[in-house]
Structure formats: C-alpha cells, structure tokens
Design a protein around this motif. Structure first.
Motif, PDB file in Angstrom:
ATOM      1  N   THR A 275      71.537  69.613  84.015  1.00 33.73           N
ATOM      2  CA  THR A 275      70.290  69.850  83.288  1.00 33.73           C
ATOM      3  C   THR A 275      69.206  68.892  83.782  1.00 33.73           C
ATOM      4  O   THR A 275      69.430  67.686  83.859  1.00 33.73           O
ATOM      5  N   VAL A 276      68.035  69.446  84.122  1.00 38.18           N
ATOM      6  CA  VAL A 276      66.962  68.613  84.652  1.00 38.18           C
ATOM      7  C   VAL A 276      65.616  69.135  84.168  1.00 38.18           C
ATOM      8  O   VAL A 276      65.328  70.328  84.225  1.00 38.18           O
ATOM      9  N   LEU A 277      64.788  68.224  83.668  1.00 37.48           N
ATOM     10  CA  LEU A 277      63.420  68.522  83.251  1.00 37.48           C
ATOM     11  C   LEU A 277      62.465  67.850  84.229  1.00 37.48           C
ATOM     12  O   LEU A 277      62.546  66.635  84.449  1.00 37.48           O
ATOM     13  N   VAL A 278      61.561  68.632  84.809  1.00 40.04           N
ATOM     14  CA  VAL A 278      60.567  68.099  85.748  1.00 40.04           C
ATOM     15  C   VAL A 278      59.201  68.647  85.356  1.00 40.04           C
ATOM     16  O   VAL A 278      59.038  69.856  85.164  1.00 40.04           O
ATOM     17  N   TRP A 279      58.235  67.748  85.249  1.00 44.12           N
ATOM     18  CA  TRP A 279      56.874  68.152  84.900  1.00 44.12           C
ATOM     19  C   TRP A 279      56.132  68.606  86.152  1.00 44.12           C
ATOM     20  O   TRP A 279      56.225  67.974  87.205  1.00 44.12           O
ATOM     21  N   GLY A 280      55.356  69.670  86.001  1.00 42.52           N
ATOM     22  CA  GLY A 280      54.612  70.188  87.141  1.00 42.52           C
ATOM     23  C   GLY A 280      53.121  70.039  87.024  1.00 42.52           C
ATOM     24  O   GLY A 280      52.405  70.080  88.031  1.00 42.52           O
ATOM     25  N   ALA A 281      52.598  69.874  85.799  1.00 42.70           N
ATOM     26  CA  ALA A 281      51.152  69.763  85.625  1.00 42.70           C
ATOM     27  C   ALA A 281      50.835  69.010  84.344  1.00 42.70           C
ATOM     28  O   ALA A 281      51.519  69.156  83.334  1.00 42.70           O
ATOM     29  N   VAL A 282      49.779  68.208  84.402  1.00 43.36           N
ATOM     30  CA  VAL A 282      49.281  67.510  83.217  1.00 43.36           C
ATOM     31  C   VAL A 282      47.760  67.490  83.290  1.00 43.36           C
ATOM     32  O   VAL A 282      47.176  67.226  84.352  1.00 43.36           O
ATOM     33  N   HIS A 283      47.117  67.813  82.169  1.00 40.44           N
ATOM     34  CA  HIS A 283      45.658  67.871  82.133  1.00 40.44           C
ATOM     35  C   HIS A 283      45.164  67.210  80.856  1.00 40.44           C
ATOM     36  O   HIS A 283      45.612  67.550  79.761  1.00 40.44           O
ATOM     37  N   ALA A 284      44.227  66.276  80.991  1.00 41.00           N
ATOM     38  CA  ALA A 284      43.634  65.639  79.819  1.00 41.00           C
ATOM     39  C   ALA A 284      42.443  64.800  80.253  1.00 41.00           C
ATOM     40  O   ALA A 284      42.532  64.023  81.208  1.00 41.00           O
ATOM     41  N   GLY A 285      41.345  64.950  79.533  1.00 43.26           N
ATOM     42  CA  GLY A 285      40.223  64.041  79.694  1.00 43.26           C
ATOM     43  C   GLY A 285      39.388  64.214  80.946  1.00 43.26           C
ATOM     44  O   GLY A 285      39.786  64.882  81.901  1.00 43.26           O
ATOM     45  N   GLY A 299      55.966  72.057  82.371  1.00 39.96           N
ATOM     46  CA  GLY A 299      57.117  71.731  83.196  1.00 39.96           C
ATOM     47  C   GLY A 299      58.198  72.785  83.101  1.00 39.96           C
ATOM     48  O   GLY A 299      58.082  73.774  82.365  1.00 39.96           O
ATOM     49  N   THR A 300      59.265  72.580  83.853  1.00 41.39           N
ATOM     50  CA  THR A 300      60.409  73.480  83.818  1.00 41.39           C
ATOM     51  C   THR A 300      61.658  72.695  83.430  1.00 41.39           C
ATOM     52  O   THR A 300      61.827  71.536  83.818  1.00 41.39           O
ATOM     53  N   LEU A 301      62.501  73.344  82.670  1.00 47.61           N
ATOM     54  CA  LEU A 301      63.773  72.764  82.235  1.00 47.61           C
ATOM     55  C   LEU A 301      64.880  73.676  82.731  1.00 47.61           C
ATOM     56  O   LEU A 301      64.893  74.876  82.426  1.00 47.61           O
ATOM     57  N   ARG A 302      65.814  73.137  83.490  1.00 44.85           N
ATOM     58  CA  ARG A 302      66.838  73.936  84.138  1.00 44.85           C
ATOM     59  C   ARG A 302      68.229  73.400  83.792  1.00 44.85           C
ATOM     60  O   ARG A 302      68.416  72.196  83.627  1.00 44.85           O
ATOM     61  N   THR A 303      69.190  74.312  83.731  1.00 43.82           N
ATOM     62  CA  THR A 303      70.583  73.919  83.521  1.00 43.82           C
ATOM     63  C   THR A 303      71.503  74.949  84.143  1.00 43.82           C
ATOM     64  O   THR A 303      71.187  76.143  84.170  1.00 43.82           O
ATOM     65  N   ALA A 304      72.635  74.487  84.643  1.00 40.01           N
ATOM     66  CA  ALA A 304      73.632  75.396  85.217  1.00 40.01           C
ATOM     67  C   ALA A 304      74.654  75.842  84.190  1.00 40.01           C
ATOM     68  O   ALA A 304      75.508  76.673  84.497  1.00 40.01           O
TER      69      ALA A 304
END
Length: 431
Positions: A275-285, A299-304
């Motif tokens: 299981t892995v969570l990786v952020w792909g985009a962040v926007h603020a300010g 982000g995307t959260l994946r697991t086998a």
C-alpha cells in the motif's frame, strides 16, 4: 446482452479521418506509409490456418495498428476506432455489436457452451506524441503512448484468424473495451452491457517495454494494484501571516496531511500489502504574507491486497479528520475508488502460459513483478476467473521508453507474437 446497432452514428461526431478498407479488408493508409515485412517469431508452430492467415495478412495487421496510432481517440470518444473495428469484423462475416455508449465492441466467434473472452482496450492518452514516426499521432494532445493501438490490432487479427479456423471447440468472445485510461474504467461499461454473460474465463495482454519482443510475462496472484484517487479541499477564514493565531493556518494544515497521512497509513495497514500513498498536486495561496482561504491536495492510493482495498476509504477519512481537528481548518474529502487489483488465478495463468508456450516455445515464458499501476481488467476478474500477461515490445537494444511517455515506441514484431498468444490461449482454454 445490451447492445446497440453497430451502424449507429452520433450526429456531428463521425471522424472524417476514417480508415479506408478494401473489399478484402486490407487497410489503406492515407500517407501511403509502406509496411516493411515483419518477421513472425512463431512461424511454423500452427495451427495451419493461423500460419496461413499471418503469412497472408501480417502487413494488414501492422497497417491497422499504424492507422489507429496515427488517429488516436481519447476515452469514450473512440468512435472512428469503433467503426473501423466493426467494418473489419463484418468483412469476414462476423456480427459485432457496439456498446450502448457508442464506443467499444463485443463480438462472438464459434458456438458451444464454453465461452472464453479476450479483451483489448481502445483509448489513447491525453498527451502529445514526440516519436517522430512517419505514422505518429495527427491529433495534438492525444497519443497511443500505452500500446492500446497494438492491443486493438492484435485482437482484430485474432478475430480474423479465428474466423478462418475450420472448427472451434467453443465460443470466443472479443471485447474491444473503451475508456481504460479513466477511472473507474470502461470495463464497467462493458460488464453492464453483458460482456461477461456466459463467459467462463477471460484473458488479456498489455505491452511491456521492459521485456524484449518474443517474451511473455505472467504471474499468479496480484499483477497490478488497486488504485484510488484522493482529493482533499481545505477552507480557512484566511488572514495575515503575522497573525496566524487569529485564523486557521491552511498551508500548515496541508503540510500536516501531506507528511503525516502516508505515515499513519503505513502503521495502520499490513506492510506486505504494497500500500502506497503519493501526492501528485497541491494548490494553495498566491501571496507570501497572506494565509489563503482555500487549498487543494490530490493524490493516488494504491494497494495490491484486495482485502486492504476495501478498508482504505474509512481509514483515510478517519485519519484526515484526526490530523486536521487541531488546526481549525475546514475540509471536504472526496475519496474516489478506482479499480481493483488484477489478480490472476492459478488455473487461468496455467492456460495462458500453455498458450504462450504453444505459440512461441518454452523460452518465451518469464515471470513478472507486481506493479503499483492500475488496470481496469481487474473489474472483469471480480466476476469471472482469468489472467493477464505482459507482452514484450522492446527490440532488445536501444532505450527502453516507458509507458505513458511521449516517446514510447514498440517493436511491431510483437503484433504477430500477441496474435499467436491470444489464439493459442483461447484454444487452450476451450479444450
């Protein structure tokens, strides 16, 4: 099975760059791109009708792939590709049916109580090709950089070759599926339309630029991962950065989730699940001295692990609430379940390996690693057993250009390899 008349057109959406098809089904390329002879790595392995078909039609197979490659269509817009498929299948006496959405095709060959399904995907990616090939994409912002053009051409060739067989020991269902590249995937459209009704097993191939052409990678168990999308929207009254105590510091809250949520999940799920969570985009300010009023994190959260997949949504929701509670920042979590993992069962994998060995020899077989990538073929395996394999498309020398890159290329010998493997796998599963 819920289908539409395959002659249907959507007003204003007929692609004017149609493939020209002769009376005998050979495709004519607009630019006159010549098709050099493509070696058949499995020549002589039979059955005789397959050898004869490939000997006579290998150039057409390559032309089909190049035509699709030059005219890519994005998810659920594959109208011209669908029309091309319908025409080529009808030209050999088959009776294809278009899915209710107007893209994608289902077609049966043969008869009998046993039915094996073979699947290909049709859609291109929203990126601009940079290969410089003479048959490169003519559509800016769309390209077949994942090999779906090859998958479609292979299944077309498989269909037309099977149509020449004197006899089949059962039914083969061809599923030309739209919209694999968007979650939760066009496989659900095909299933809803009845693509799996009466199907006993299903098989598919996917191009793999890490494997040399002529090799087939298989694996029992999880081959790809479940893939979910997370979108977190934060809100704050905003304010001056000199007085963060008078507002809710939204950027700091974003940073807390960015760094802490992956750590929390790593302690709440079995580490063997991949299981892995990786952020792909962040926007603020915008300004350096202003606390923003809103922000977004994606982000995307994946697991086998299929069991872990079913537990992730409530786990993420609870963790986000706990992390943000001390910050005073408001939030809205949009958790979108994507696709399940592709889990190949042992019997189906054995049949696919038997098909590959019959098509190419024992040396063609290799193991393959589980990937964190998502693939909506997993939806079919929620309903019927099956197996998915990786098709080698690397020439064996030169750069290995990965999938989803503008420079992705493939060795066209893999088209004949894939056709042989699909035909032999269907025969192995029907016998």
């Amino acid at each position: 099975m819920t289908v539409l008349d395959s002659r249907r057109e959507r007003p204003g959406e007929r692609d004017k760059r149609q493939a020209g098809v002769t009376d005998h089904g050979a495709l004519i390329t607009d630019a006159g791109v010549s098709v050099a002879p493509v070696p058949d790595l499995g020549a002589g392995r039979g059955p005789f009708w397959l050898d004869e078909w490939l000997r006579a039609n290998a150039a057409d197979l390559v032309s089909w792939r190049r035509r699709i490659h030059a005219n890519p269509e994005l998810s659920r817009r594959e109208y011209a590709t669908t029309e091309m498929i319908v025409g080529l299948l009808r030209s050999v006496g088959l009776r294809p049916s278009v899915l209710p959405g107007g893209t994608g095709v289902i077609c049966d060959i043969g008869s009998g109580p046993i039915c094996v399904a073979l699947r290909a995907d049709l859609d291109a990616l929203p990126l601009t090709e940079a290969t410089g090939l003479p048959f490169a994409s003519t559509v800016h912002g769309a390209a077949h950089a994942c090999g779906h053009d090859a998958h479609t051409a292979i299944l077309l060739a498989t269909a037309r070759a099977l149509a020449t067989a004197p006899e089949l020991p059962g039914r083969v269902r061809l599923i030309f599926q739209p919209a694999e590249e968007v979650m939760p995937g066009g496989a659900l459209d095909a299933i809803t339309a009845g693509a799996l009704e009466g199907v006993d097993r299903i098989f598919g191939l996917h191009c793999d630029p890490r494997l040399p052409v002529g090799r087939i990678g298989t694996r029992v168990g999880a081959l790809t991962s479940a893939a979910d999308l997370i979108e977190l929207r934060l809100t704050s009254p905003g304010g001056h950065t000199s007085r963060p105590h008078l507002t809710a510091d939204l950027v700091h809250a974003l940073g807390t989730v960015i760094t802490s949520l992956p750590s929390v999940l790593s302690r709440r799920v079995d580490p063997r699940s991949g299981t892995v969570l990786v952020w792909g985009a962040v926007h603020a300010g915008e300004a350096p001295n202003a606390v923003p009023q809103d922000g977004k994190l994606l982000g995307t959260l994946r697991t086998a692990d299929h069991a872990v997949w079913s537990e992730l949504e409530p786990l993420v929701a609870g963790a986000v609430e706990s992390l943000l509670a001390p910050t005073g920042v408001g939030f809205e979590l949009d958790y979108r379940r994507g696709v399940p993992p592709v889990v190949c069962d042992p019997d189906s994998t054995y049949l696919l390996r038997a098909g590959a060995e019959a098509a190419l020899g024992e040396d063609s077989l290799t193991g393959t690693e589980q990937s964190s990538g998502g693939e909506d073929f997993g939806w079919y395996l929620e309903h019927v057993p099956g197996a998915f394999a990786r098709l080698g498309v690397w020439p064996g020398e030169g750069a290995q250009r990965d999938l989803h890159q503008p420079t992705f290329e493939l060795d066209e010998r893999a088209l004949l390899v894939g056709t042989r493997v699909m035909v032999h796998t269907a025969l192995a599963a029907l016998c």
